[in-house]
Design a protein around this motif. Structure first.
Motif, PDB file in Angstrom:
ATOM      1  N   GLN A 149       0.824  -1.188   0.000  1.00 15.72           N
ATOM      2  CA  GLN A 149       0.000   0.000   0.000  1.00 15.72           C
ATOM      3  C   GLN A 149       0.870   1.254   0.000  1.00 15.72           C
ATOM      4  O   GLN A 149       2.058   1.210   0.318  1.00 15.72           O
ATOM      5  CB  GLN A 149      -0.944  -0.009   1.201  1.00 15.72           C
ATOM      6  CG  GLN A 149      -1.886  -1.214   1.193  1.00 15.72           C
ATOM      7  CD  GLN A 149      -3.048  -1.055   2.143  1.00 15.72           C
ATOM      8  OE1 GLN A 149      -3.785  -0.075   2.088  1.00 15.72           O
ATOM      9  NE2 GLN A 149      -3.221  -2.035   3.026  1.00 15.72           N
ATOM     10  N   ALA A 150       0.270   2.385  -0.349  1.00 16.83           N
ATOM     11  CA  ALA A 150       1.025   3.631  -0.510  1.00 16.83           C
ATOM     12  C   ALA A 150       1.862   3.960   0.718  1.00 16.83           C
ATOM     13  O   ALA A 150       3.036   4.332   0.612  1.00 16.83           O
ATOM     14  CB  ALA A 150       0.070   4.781  -0.833  1.00 16.83           C
ATOM     15  N   GLU A 151       1.280   3.803   1.908  1.00 16.32           N
ATOM     16  CA  GLU A 151       1.999   4.169   3.125  1.00 16.32           C
ATOM     17  C   GLU A 151       3.160   3.229   3.434  1.00 16.32           C
ATOM     18  O   GLU A 151       4.011   3.534   4.282  1.00 16.32           O
ATOM     19  CB  GLU A 151       1.050   4.231   4.316  1.00 16.32           C
ATOM     20  CG  GLU A 151       0.304   2.945   4.614  1.00 16.32           C
ATOM     21  CD  GLU A 151      -1.026   2.844   3.901  1.00 16.32           C
ATOM     22  OE1 GLU A 151      -1.894   2.083   4.387  1.00 16.32           O
ATOM     23  OE2 GLU A 151      -1.221   3.528   2.865  1.00 16.32           O
TER      24      GLU A 151
ATOM     25  N   ASP B 236       9.707   7.779  -2.824  1.00 16.20           N
ATOM     26  CA  ASP B 236       8.767   8.879  -3.080  1.00 16.20           C
ATOM     27  C   ASP B 236       8.001   8.697  -4.384  1.00 16.20           C
ATOM     28  O   ASP B 236       6.796   8.943  -4.441  1.00 16.20           O
ATOM     29  CB  ASP B 236       9.512  10.218  -3.098  1.00 16.20           C
ATOM     30  CG  ASP B 236      10.038  10.613  -1.727  1.00 16.20           C
ATOM     31  OD1 ASP B 236       9.541  10.063  -0.725  1.00 16.20           O
ATOM     32  OD2 ASP B 236      10.952  11.467  -1.663  1.00 16.20           O
TER      33      ASP B 236
ATOM     34  N   ARG C 202       5.330   5.932  -3.997  1.00 16.63           N
ATOM     35  CA  ARG C 202       4.208   6.389  -3.165  1.00 16.63           C
ATOM     36  C   ARG C 202       3.349   7.391  -3.933  1.00 16.63           C
ATOM     37  O   ARG C 202       2.112   7.314  -3.906  1.00 16.63           O
ATOM     38  CB  ARG C 202       4.729   7.014  -1.872  1.00 16.63           C
ATOM     39  CG  ARG C 202       3.611   7.571  -1.001  1.00 16.63           C
ATOM     40  CD  ARG C 202       4.121   8.152   0.293  1.00 16.63           C
ATOM     41  NE  ARG C 202       4.615   7.113   1.181  1.00 16.63           N
ATOM     42  CZ  ARG C 202       4.725   7.265   2.496  1.00 16.63           C
ATOM     43  NH1 ARG C 202       4.373   8.397   3.070  1.00 16.63           N
ATOM     44  NH2 ARG C 202       5.176   6.292   3.257  1.00 16.63           N
ATOM     45  N   ALA C 203       3.997   8.335  -4.621  1.00 16.91           N
ATOM     46  CA  ALA C 203       3.241   9.340  -5.380  1.00 16.91           C
ATOM     47  C   ALA C 203       2.413   8.690  -6.478  1.00 16.91           C
ATOM     48  O   ALA C 203       1.275   9.094  -6.725  1.00 16.91           O
ATOM     49  CB  ALA C 203       4.205  10.367  -5.973  1.00 16.91           C
TER      50      ALA C 203
ATOM     51  N   MET D  17       1.059   5.794  -6.449  1.00 16.97           N
ATOM     52  CA  MET D  17      -0.114   5.162  -5.859  1.00 16.97           C
ATOM     53  C   MET D  17      -1.122   6.214  -5.396  1.00 16.97           C
ATOM     54  O   MET D  17      -2.337   6.056  -5.592  1.00 16.97           O
ATOM     55  CB  MET D  17       0.301   4.259  -4.702  1.00 16.97           C
ATOM     56  CG  MET D  17       1.137   3.072  -5.138  1.00 16.97           C
ATOM     57  SD  MET D  17       1.192   1.740  -3.913  1.00 16.97           S
ATOM     58  CE  MET D  17      -0.475   1.090  -4.001  1.00 16.97           C
ATOM     59  N   GLU D  18      -0.627   7.282  -4.819  1.00 17.36           N
ATOM     60  CA  GLU D  18      -1.529   8.342  -4.366  1.00 17.36           C
ATOM     61  C   GLU D  18      -2.224   9.032  -5.533  1.00 17.36           C
ATOM     62  O   GLU D  18      -3.357   9.491  -5.408  1.00 17.36           O
ATOM     63  CB  GLU D  18      -0.753   9.352  -3.520  1.00 17.36           C
ATOM     64  CG  GLU D  18      -0.270   8.785  -2.189  1.00 17.36           C
ATOM     65  CD  GLU D  18       0.638   9.725  -1.416  1.00 17.36           C
ATOM     66  OE1 GLU D  18       0.853   9.468  -0.217  1.00 17.36           O
ATOM     67  OE2 GLU D  18       1.136  10.704  -2.011  1.00 17.36           O
ATOM     68  N   ASP D  19      -1.544   9.065  -6.680  1.00 15.72           N
ATOM     69  CA  ASP D  19      -2.138   9.684  -7.883  1.00 15.72           C
ATOM     70  C   ASP D  19      -3.045   8.716  -8.644  1.00 15.72           C
ATOM     71  O   ASP D  19      -3.683   9.110  -9.628  1.00 15.72           O
ATOM     72  CB  ASP D  19      -1.036  10.176  -8.827  1.00 15.72           C
ATOM     73  CG  ASP D  19      -0.213  11.304  -8.229  1.00 15.72           C
ATOM     74  OD1 ASP D  19      -0.676  11.914  -7.240  1.00 15.72           O
ATOM     75  OD2 ASP D  19       0.888  11.558  -8.744  1.00 15.72           O
ATOM     76  N   GLY D  20      -3.053   7.458  -8.241  1.00 13.71           N
ATOM     77  CA  GLY D  20      -3.896   6.478  -8.920  1.00 13.71           C
ATOM     78  C   GLY D  20      -3.253   5.821 -10.118  1.00 13.71           C
ATOM     79  O   GLY D  20      -3.901   5.039 -10.824  1.00 13.71           O
TER      80      GLY D  20
ATOM     81  N   TYR E  22      -3.357  -0.610  -5.477  1.00 15.06           N
ATOM     82  CA  TYR E  22      -3.057  -1.709  -4.557  1.00 15.06           C
ATOM     83  C   TYR E  22      -3.887  -2.920  -4.954  1.00 15.06           C
ATOM     84  O   TYR E  22      -5.118  -2.842  -5.094  1.00 15.06           O
ATOM     85  CB  TYR E  22      -3.373  -1.290  -3.122  1.00 15.06           C
ATOM     86  CG  TYR E  22      -3.144  -2.385  -2.103  1.00 15.06           C
ATOM     87  CD1 TYR E  22      -1.867  -2.926  -1.911  1.00 15.06           C
ATOM     88  CD2 TYR E  22      -4.195  -2.891  -1.340  1.00 15.06           C
ATOM     89  CE1 TYR E  22      -1.643  -3.928  -0.990  1.00 15.06           C
ATOM     90  CE2 TYR E  22      -3.985  -3.894  -0.408  1.00 15.06           C
ATOM     91  CZ  TYR E  22      -2.702  -4.411  -0.231  1.00 15.06           C
ATOM     92  OH  TYR E  22      -2.480  -5.404   0.688  1.00 15.06           O
TER      93      TYR E  22
END
Length: 378
Positions: free
Chosen positions: A123-125, A130, A133-134, A136-139, A143
């Motif tokens: 998962q992103a966390e 960096d 993670r970015a 995943m946070e941006d889609g 996951y």
């Protein structure tokens, strides 16, 4: 096989000069009507895979321990007939990868291959990288479940072209079988079984072949190895060093003498205090010691390195001693030479050279600042 500092110093200058391009294999694999052997890419350190190149741009990647083979075929190359059923064909470009092995991500980033990954087993966390993670946070990366419980529906909907696992998948073999039953190739990478840091780093070449970026992989590997060249002419510092963490059940988790972290300490000019520590019966790179045994082996070490990736970061001497009161008697604690790894260290696979250079500064400088992967425990 453990690479001693002396062996490292002997081989490095030659290696730096011999890293570019591919050379003929001493024993060429047999050619067939479909595949005509051309050359083998030389591997200076890695032993867990081989790469045999054939006319027409085909490359056979073989995982030496398991014997599994993956034929990487160019996008427009003709289909190869008559391959053994055990050979998995991967046609470039390989898209929508489900990346479960976290140590591979940094190598993909070094090869500008992030766009090939659309599914993650972390998962992103959980990412300390960096860019990952970015994404995943941006889609851009979704996951899709951890190795033991993948989201098959999401993986199939994404038209996944390859699942990259580590050997943890062997604890749940039914997952690997199910992915393959759905027509998704599964590659179980074994970089963690390499004997040394440069062998792990040489997996850049493996992923470079897979992504069609062989030249970039060769260049990046050669650049990283060359950065170590200045250490080749330097003698050992004589500094004794321990790498450890204290577990929740009051044991000291340490690396075995043949582990790659122990080798990085030697490369940096230090002497690993548990260099002779081995045991039989498993392939684990670490083992737990009773605190009394850890005390006997490491109390006179000049430098202590605390591994934050297992039990968390230690910021102060008080925090460290609270974990193990015996540490108050250690030479390095009393002299103020205790360092803690950053939590990103084990995910940053391309940073092994940086870690060696950090360590060398710790061994040779008085209170060095601005280190990348070590923080002083005050």
């Amino acid at each position: 096989m453990k690479l001693t500092r002396q062996q490292f110093l002997r081989v490095l200058p030659v290696t730096v000069l011999a890293l570019s391009g591919c050379a003929a294999s001493e024993t060429a694999p047999a050619s067939t009507e479909e595949l005509v052997f051309d050359h083998a890419c030389p591997l200076d350190y890695a032993t867990q895979f081989t790469a045999d190149c054939y006319e027409g741009g085909y490359t056979m990647l073989t995982l030496t321990e398991s014997g599994e083979q993956f034929l990487v075929a160019p996008e427009d190359a003709a289909a190869v007939e008559g391959l053994p059923e055990s050979v998995t064909v991967l046609r470039q470009p390989i898209r929508n990868i489900y990346l479960v092995s976290t140590s591979v991500m940094d190598l993909f980033l070094a090869l500008d291959g992030l766009d090939s990954v659309t599914l993650s087993g972390t998962q992103a966390e959980g990412w300390y990288l960096d860019e990952a993670r970015a994404a995943m946070e941006d889609g851009r990366i979704a996951y899709a479940g951890k190795y033991s419980a993948p989201d098959y529906e999401k993986i199939l909907a994404a038209n996944c072209g390859l699942a990259i696992e580590n050997t943890m998948i062997y604890h749940t073999p039914e997952v690997k079988e199910q992915l393959e039953r759905f027509g998704i190739p599964v590659l179980v990478e074994r970089s963690s079984y390499e004997s040394g840091p440069l062998a792990r780093l040489e997996w850049l070449k493996f992923w470079g072949i897979l992504l069609g970026k062989e030249e970039l992989a060769e260049q990046e590997f050669a650049r990283q190895v060359e950065r170590l060249a200045p250490l080749a002419g330097q003698a050992s510092t004589g500094k004794r060093c321990a790498f450890f963490s204290i577990t929740a059940n009051n044991l000291a988790n340490v690396r075995k003498g043949g582990d790659y972290v122990a080798q990085m300490i030697e490369m940096a000019g230090g002497d690993y205090v548990f260099a002779d520590l081995t045991d039989n019966g498993n392939n684990l790179s670490t083992m737990n010691l009773p605190l009394e045994d850890f005390y006997a082996g490491a109390k006179d070490a000049d430098v202590l390195l605390y591994n934050s990736t297992i039990e968390g970061v230690v910021h102060t001497t008080e925090e460290l001693v609270a974990k193990c009161p015996l540490l108050a008697e250690f030479k390095a604690v009393q002299s103020g030479s205790v360092w803690c790894t950053t939590q990103s260290f084990f995910q940053q696979s391309t940073a092994l050279v940086d870690f060696v250079l950090d360590l060398h500064r710790v061994f040779t400088e008085n209170d060095p600042a601005d280190l990348q992967f070590l923080r002083k425990v005050e």
